[in-house]
Scaffold this active site. Structure first.
Site, short mmCIF file in Angstrom:
data_model
loop_
_atom_site.label_atom_id
_atom_site.label_comp_id
_atom_site.label_asym_id
_atom_site.label_seq_id
_atom_site.Cartn_x
_atom_site.Cartn_y
_atom_site.Cartn_z
N TYR A 199 0.93 -1.36 -0.11
CA TYR A 199 0.09 0.12 -0.08
C TYR A 199 0.76 1.21 0.04
O TYR A 199 0.49 2.33 -0.65
CB TYR A 199 -1.04 0.17 1.31
N THR A 202 -2.01 -6.02 -7.04
CA THR A 202 -1.62 -4.96 -6.11
C THR A 202 -2.38 -5.64 -4.87
O THR A 202 -2.89 -6.74 -5.09
CB THR A 202 -2.65 -3.93 -6.56
N ASP A 203 -2.04 -4.97 -3.67
CA ASP A 203 -2.79 -5.47 -2.61
C ASP A 203 -4.44 -4.94 -2.68
O ASP A 203 -4.35 -3.75 -3.49
CB ASP A 203 -2.41 -4.81 -1.19
N TRP A 204 -5.08 -5.40 -1.96
CA TRP A 204 -6.52 -4.96 -2.07
C TRP A 204 -6.74 -3.63 -1.68
O TRP A 204 -6.88 -3.10 -0.73
CB TRP A 204 -7.44 -6.07 -1.20
N SER A 245 -5.69 -0.99 -2.97
CA SER A 245 -4.50 0.01 -2.84
C SER A 245 -4.65 1.12 -3.99
O SER A 245 -3.95 2.00 -3.97
CB SER A 245 -3.15 -0.95 -2.93
#
Length: 213
Positions: A112, A143-145, A147
């Site tokens: 993030y 990607t992270d959730w 982000s």
């Protein structure tokens, strides 16, 4: 790693969203319990071993995370981890490098936070120059959730930097990518390259073997 592989096979999982190899730097970090160590060599070696176990059969993938310098939970969506090139290379990137070079990790999740002022998903230096060009990584970067939510990392720049999957997806993410293509921020060819990596992972996966044939 072997146990996780067997469980993934039983449940029909393709990607394991681990191992997490961020460094223990702050005792208040709420996710230290899932990180390995304050030592980058130890963290990397353990992650590489688990990776080899999980990926012992084609079509099962680890997702090494959170790339990179995600060492605190407070304001992790906006904080900038500011550090020197030497500290970045010797401490914070080393576990990822070992997991990729020695373990053969097939997926990486970006973090993030910002790294020296640039959101990690938007960093071409991290996602392409270092990860792919230097370390020879040929898998999927995701990607992270959320982000890339509004006011955070940009979706079009995330793909341009080398993120193949924008998670968890959504209409607003798609609109920003299409707008980026129309404005010339990212080319259609760059989008296609990201898509090709995702498709490659699908056709090498257990799902393809079981359901597509």
């Amino acid at each position: 790693g072997d146990a996780i592989h067997r469980e993934m096979k039983e449940y029909g999982c393709t990607y394991w969203l681990a191992p997490a190899v961020n460094i223990h730097r702050n005792p208040l970090c709420g996710r230290n319990f899932e990180y390995f160590s304050e030592d980058p060599l130890l963290a990397g070696k353990m992650a590489a071993a688990i990776t080899r176990g999980v990926q012992q059969e084609e079509g099962f993938y680890v997702t090494v995370k959170h790339f990179a310098c995600n060492n605190q939970e407070e304001e992790r969506n906006k904080v900038s981890s500011n550090l020197s090139e030497r500290a970045l290379r010797e401490i914070y990137l080393r576990p990822f490098e070992i997991a990729v070079r020695e373990g053969g990790a097939k997926a990486v999740m970006t973090s993030y936070n910002k790294v020296n002022g640039t959101y990690a998903p938007n960093s071409y230096d991290l996602c392409t120059k270092v990860l792919r060009n230097e370390w020879g990584f040929d898998g999927v970067v995701m990607t992270d959730w959320f982000s890339t939510n509004k006011g955070l990392a940009r979706n079009d720049l995330a793909l341009k930097a080398g993120n193949d999957l924008i998670m968890p997806g959504g209409g607003s993410f798609k609109k920003e990518i299409l707008a980026g293509v129309k404005s010339g921020v990212i080319s259609e060819d760059e989008v296609r390259i990201c898509c090709s990596r995702v498709i490659k992972s699908i056709f090498s996966s257990q799902i393809q073997k079981e359901y597509i044939g």
